[in-house]
Design an enzyme around this catalytic site. Structure first.
Site, PDB file in Angstrom:
ATOM      1  N   ASN A  12      44.777  34.133  39.712  1.00  0.00           N
ATOM      2  CA  ASN A  12      44.271  34.844  38.535  1.00  0.00           C
ATOM      3  C   ASN A  12      44.394  36.330  38.859  1.00  0.00           C
ATOM      4  O   ASN A  12      43.617  36.854  39.648  1.00  0.00           O
ATOM      5  CB  ASN A  12      42.810  34.458  38.267  1.00  0.00           C
ATOM      6  CG  ASN A  12      42.180  35.322  37.180  1.00  0.00           C
ATOM      7  OD1 ASN A  12      42.872  36.073  36.496  1.00  0.00           O
ATOM      8  ND2 ASN A  12      40.866  35.215  37.029  1.00  0.00           N
ATOM      9  N   TRP A  13      45.382  36.948  38.243  1.00  0.00           N
ATOM     10  CA  TRP A  13      45.623  38.361  38.551  1.00  0.00           C
ATOM     11  C   TRP A  13      44.566  39.284  37.953  1.00  0.00           C
ATOM     12  O   TRP A  13      44.514  40.467  38.277  1.00  0.00           O
ATOM     13  CB  TRP A  13      46.998  38.791  38.034  1.00  0.00           C
ATOM     14  CG  TRP A  13      48.163  38.226  38.788  1.00  0.00           C
ATOM     15  CD1 TRP A  13      48.129  37.327  39.827  1.00  0.00           C
ATOM     16  CD2 TRP A  13      49.545  38.522  38.563  1.00  0.00           C
ATOM     17  NE1 TRP A  13      49.408  37.052  40.243  1.00  0.00           N
ATOM     18  CE2 TRP A  13      50.290  37.774  39.494  1.00  0.00           C
ATOM     19  CE3 TRP A  13      50.228  39.347  37.671  1.00  0.00           C
ATOM     20  CZ2 TRP A  13      51.697  37.827  39.549  1.00  0.00           C
ATOM     21  CZ3 TRP A  13      51.610  39.398  37.714  1.00  0.00           C
ATOM     22  CH2 TRP A  13      52.337  38.644  38.652  1.00  0.00           C
ATOM     23  N   LYS A  14      43.760  38.757  37.034  1.00  0.00           N
ATOM     24  CA  LYS A  14      42.790  39.598  36.311  1.00  0.00           C
ATOM     25  C   LYS A  14      43.536  40.804  35.732  1.00  0.00           C
ATOM     26  O   LYS A  14      44.709  40.676  35.394  1.00  0.00           O
ATOM     27  CB  LYS A  14      41.633  39.988  37.230  1.00  0.00           C
ATOM     28  CG  LYS A  14      41.022  38.749  37.901  1.00  0.00           C
ATOM     29  CD  LYS A  14      39.703  38.989  38.583  1.00  0.00           C
ATOM     30  CE  LYS A  14      39.231  37.670  39.199  1.00  0.00           C
ATOM     31  NZ  LYS A  14      37.888  37.795  39.790  1.00  0.00           N
ATOM     32  N   HIS A  97      36.208  31.904  32.008  1.00  0.00           N
ATOM     33  CA  HIS A  97      36.027  32.600  33.292  1.00  0.00           C
ATOM     34  C   HIS A  97      34.690  33.353  33.245  1.00  0.00           C
ATOM     35  O   HIS A  97      34.302  33.879  32.193  1.00  0.00           O
ATOM     36  CB  HIS A  97      37.185  33.566  33.548  1.00  0.00           C
ATOM     37  CG  HIS A  97      37.160  34.108  34.950  1.00  0.00           C
ATOM     38  ND1 HIS A  97      36.314  35.126  35.327  1.00  0.00           N
ATOM     39  CD2 HIS A  97      37.831  33.751  36.060  1.00  0.00           C
ATOM     40  CE1 HIS A  97      36.478  35.368  36.614  1.00  0.00           C
ATOM     41  NE2 HIS A  97      37.392  34.547  37.087  1.00  0.00           N
ATOM     42  N   GLU A  99      33.832  36.184  34.118  1.00  0.00           N
ATOM     43  CA  GLU A  99      33.912  37.570  33.641  1.00  0.00           C
ATOM     44  C   GLU A  99      33.970  37.595  32.114  1.00  0.00           C
ATOM     45  O   GLU A  99      33.428  38.513  31.479  1.00  0.00           O
ATOM     46  CB  GLU A  99      35.123  38.266  34.285  1.00  0.00           C
ATOM     47  CG  GLU A  99      34.855  38.524  35.768  1.00  0.00           C
ATOM     48  CD  GLU A  99      36.087  38.574  36.655  1.00  0.00           C
ATOM     49  OE1 GLU A  99      37.210  38.731  36.155  1.00  0.00           O
ATOM     50  OE2 GLU A  99      35.915  38.434  37.890  1.00  0.00           O
ATOM     51  N   GLU A 169      33.617  28.145  40.032  1.00  0.00           N
ATOM     52  CA  GLU A 169      33.625  29.497  40.581  1.00  0.00           C
ATOM     53  C   GLU A 169      32.198  30.045  40.587  1.00  0.00           C
ATOM     54  O   GLU A 169      31.740  30.584  39.567  1.00  0.00           O
ATOM     55  CB  GLU A 169      34.515  30.412  39.734  1.00  0.00           C
ATOM     56  CG  GLU A 169      35.977  30.015  39.741  1.00  0.00           C
ATOM     57  CD  GLU A 169      36.881  31.214  39.474  1.00  0.00           C
ATOM     58  OE1 GLU A 169      37.811  31.419  40.247  1.00  0.00           O
ATOM     59  OE2 GLU A 169      36.636  31.957  38.508  1.00  0.00           O
ATOM     60  N   GLY A 175      34.923  37.948  44.174  1.00  0.00           N
ATOM     61  CA  GLY A 175      35.211  39.333  44.509  1.00  0.00           C
ATOM     62  C   GLY A 175      34.200  39.968  45.443  1.00  0.00           C
ATOM     63  O   GLY A 175      34.173  41.175  45.621  1.00  0.00           O
ATOM     64  N   SER A 214      36.426  34.226  46.382  1.00  0.00           N
ATOM     65  CA  SER A 214      36.746  34.762  47.712  1.00  0.00           C
ATOM     66  C   SER A 214      37.503  33.763  48.599  1.00  0.00           C
ATOM     67  O   SER A 214      37.244  33.697  49.801  1.00  0.00           O
ATOM     68  CB  SER A 214      35.495  35.287  48.409  1.00  0.00           C
ATOM     69  OG  SER A 214      34.921  36.353  47.655  1.00  0.00           O
ATOM     70  N   GLY A 235      41.638  34.965  43.148  1.00  0.00           N
ATOM     71  CA  GLY A 235      41.654  36.297  42.550  1.00  0.00           C
ATOM     72  C   GLY A 235      42.367  37.293  43.443  1.00  0.00           C
ATOM     73  O   GLY A 235      43.596  37.355  43.499  1.00  0.00           O
ATOM     74  N   GLY A 236      41.597  38.071  44.185  1.00  0.00           N
ATOM     75  CA  GLY A 236      42.154  39.162  44.993  1.00  0.00           C
ATOM     76  C   GLY A 236      43.324  38.768  45.873  1.00  0.00           C
ATOM     77  O   GLY A 236      44.330  39.493  45.942  1.00  0.00           O
TER      78      GLY A 236
HETATM   79  P1  13P Z   1      38.277  36.358  44.074  1.00  0.00           P
HETATM   80  O1  13P Z   1      39.219  35.382  44.763  1.00  0.00           O
HETATM   81  O2  13P Z   1      38.784  37.753  44.087  1.00  0.00           O
HETATM   82  O3  13P Z   1      36.879  36.199  44.558  1.00  0.00           O
HETATM   83  O4  13P Z   1      38.261  35.924  42.522  1.00  0.00           O
HETATM   84  C1  13P Z   1      38.003  34.627  42.175  1.00  0.00           C
HETATM   85  C2  13P Z   1      38.249  34.476  40.727  1.00  0.00           C
HETATM   86  O5  13P Z   1      37.491  34.951  39.904  1.00  0.00           O
HETATM   87  C3  13P Z   1      39.444  33.744  40.305  1.00  0.00           C
HETATM   88  O6  13P Z   1      39.406  33.452  38.952  1.00  0.00           O
END
Ligand code: 13P
Length: 252
Positions: A12-14, A97, A99, A169, A175, A214, A235-236
């Site tokens: 997930n590149w956000k 998600h 967010e 999640e 994050g 994470s 994510g990251g």
């Molecule tokens: P991180 O891997 O950066 O914690 O993000 C997880 C995430 O929200 C994937 O959708």
């Protein structure tokens, strides 16, 4: 990891990337994927779907978006319909998600509507569920995750989960560098699978349950080794080709 389900690693590149950065990232990922037995996907920002389609068509890497409108078309300025995502070859779309739930006020009902809109267009929704730190500390993780899951089952029916993926999640792990321990994650995954199994055992057995929060090269293997964890939503670490590839390798 289970013998009846293939593992899936989805990035997930956000809200990250540029045409130039994406080009390098995607090419580096493709170059390093040989031998990977897990299914791999990237969920990119809307403007980069065309680029993902151009670079990834005909490769083992699928692509998708990070949210979708619950409506098919109409006067919804700024929104993107599921059929539009299908036009760009998307296989997946994230729905619910944390967010989106926290920052844009998406309710359980809206998430369920988005889930159904995605399936209507032939996409595979990746339904995200998870509790906040306050909810975990209040010992209501199970209640929260069950409520989020049941909103979709009530609206779409348990059979709809045969064409979907669920990602657990925990919000406090996203994050933050704080990962759920494999045991903490497994406990929630087992609860989710158990809830689905109560409605339909066959659907539950085949349902891919991803862990996100994470996930890094250093912790992926122990998470993916748990019996009800079938891969990750990353994510990251999905923004760094070497890290994403190491996580894909841990899933294969
Ligand atoms: P991180 O891997 O950066 O914690 O993000 C997880 C995430 O929200 C994937 O959708």
């Amino acid at each position: 990891m289970s013998s009846v389900r293939t593992q899936l690693v989805a990035g997930n590149w956000k809200m990250h990337g540029s045409l130039a950065v994406n080009q390098t990232l995607l090419q580096d990922v493709l170059a390093g994927l040989a031998g990977c037995k897990a299914a791999v996907a990237v969920c990119v920002p809307f403007p980069y779907l065309a680029q993902a389609q151009t670079v990834l068509a005909g490769t083992p890497v699928a692509w998708g978006a990070q949210t979708v409108s619950e409506y098919a078309q109409g006067a919804y300025t700024g929104e993107v319909a599921a059929a539009m995502l299908a036009d760009f070859g998307c296989r997946y779309v994230l729905v619910g998600h944390s967010e989106r739930r926290a920052l844009y006020g998406e309710s359980d009902a809206a998430v369920a509507a988005k889930f159904m809109a995605a399936q209507q267009a032939g996409l595979i929704p990746i339904l995200c569920v998870g509790e906040t730190l306050a909810e975990r500390e209040a010992a209501i993780t199970g209640e929260v995750v069950t409520r989020q899951l049941e909103a979709v089952i009530d609206a779409a029916g348990v059979q709809a989960l045969a064409r979907a993926v669920v990602a657990y999640e925990p919000v406090w792990a996203i994050g933050t560098g704080k990962t759920a321990t494999p045991q903490q994650a497994q406990a929630v995954h087992a609860l989710i699978r158990g809830r689905v199994a109560a409605a339909d055992a066959a659907v539950a057995e085949k349902l891919q349950l991803l862990y996100g929060g994470s996930v890094k090269p250093g912790n992926a293997a122990e998470l993916f080794a748990m019996p009800d964890i079938d891969g990750g939503l990353i994510g990251g670490a999905a923004l760094v080709a070497a890290d994403f590839l190491a996580i894909c390798a841990a899933a294969s």
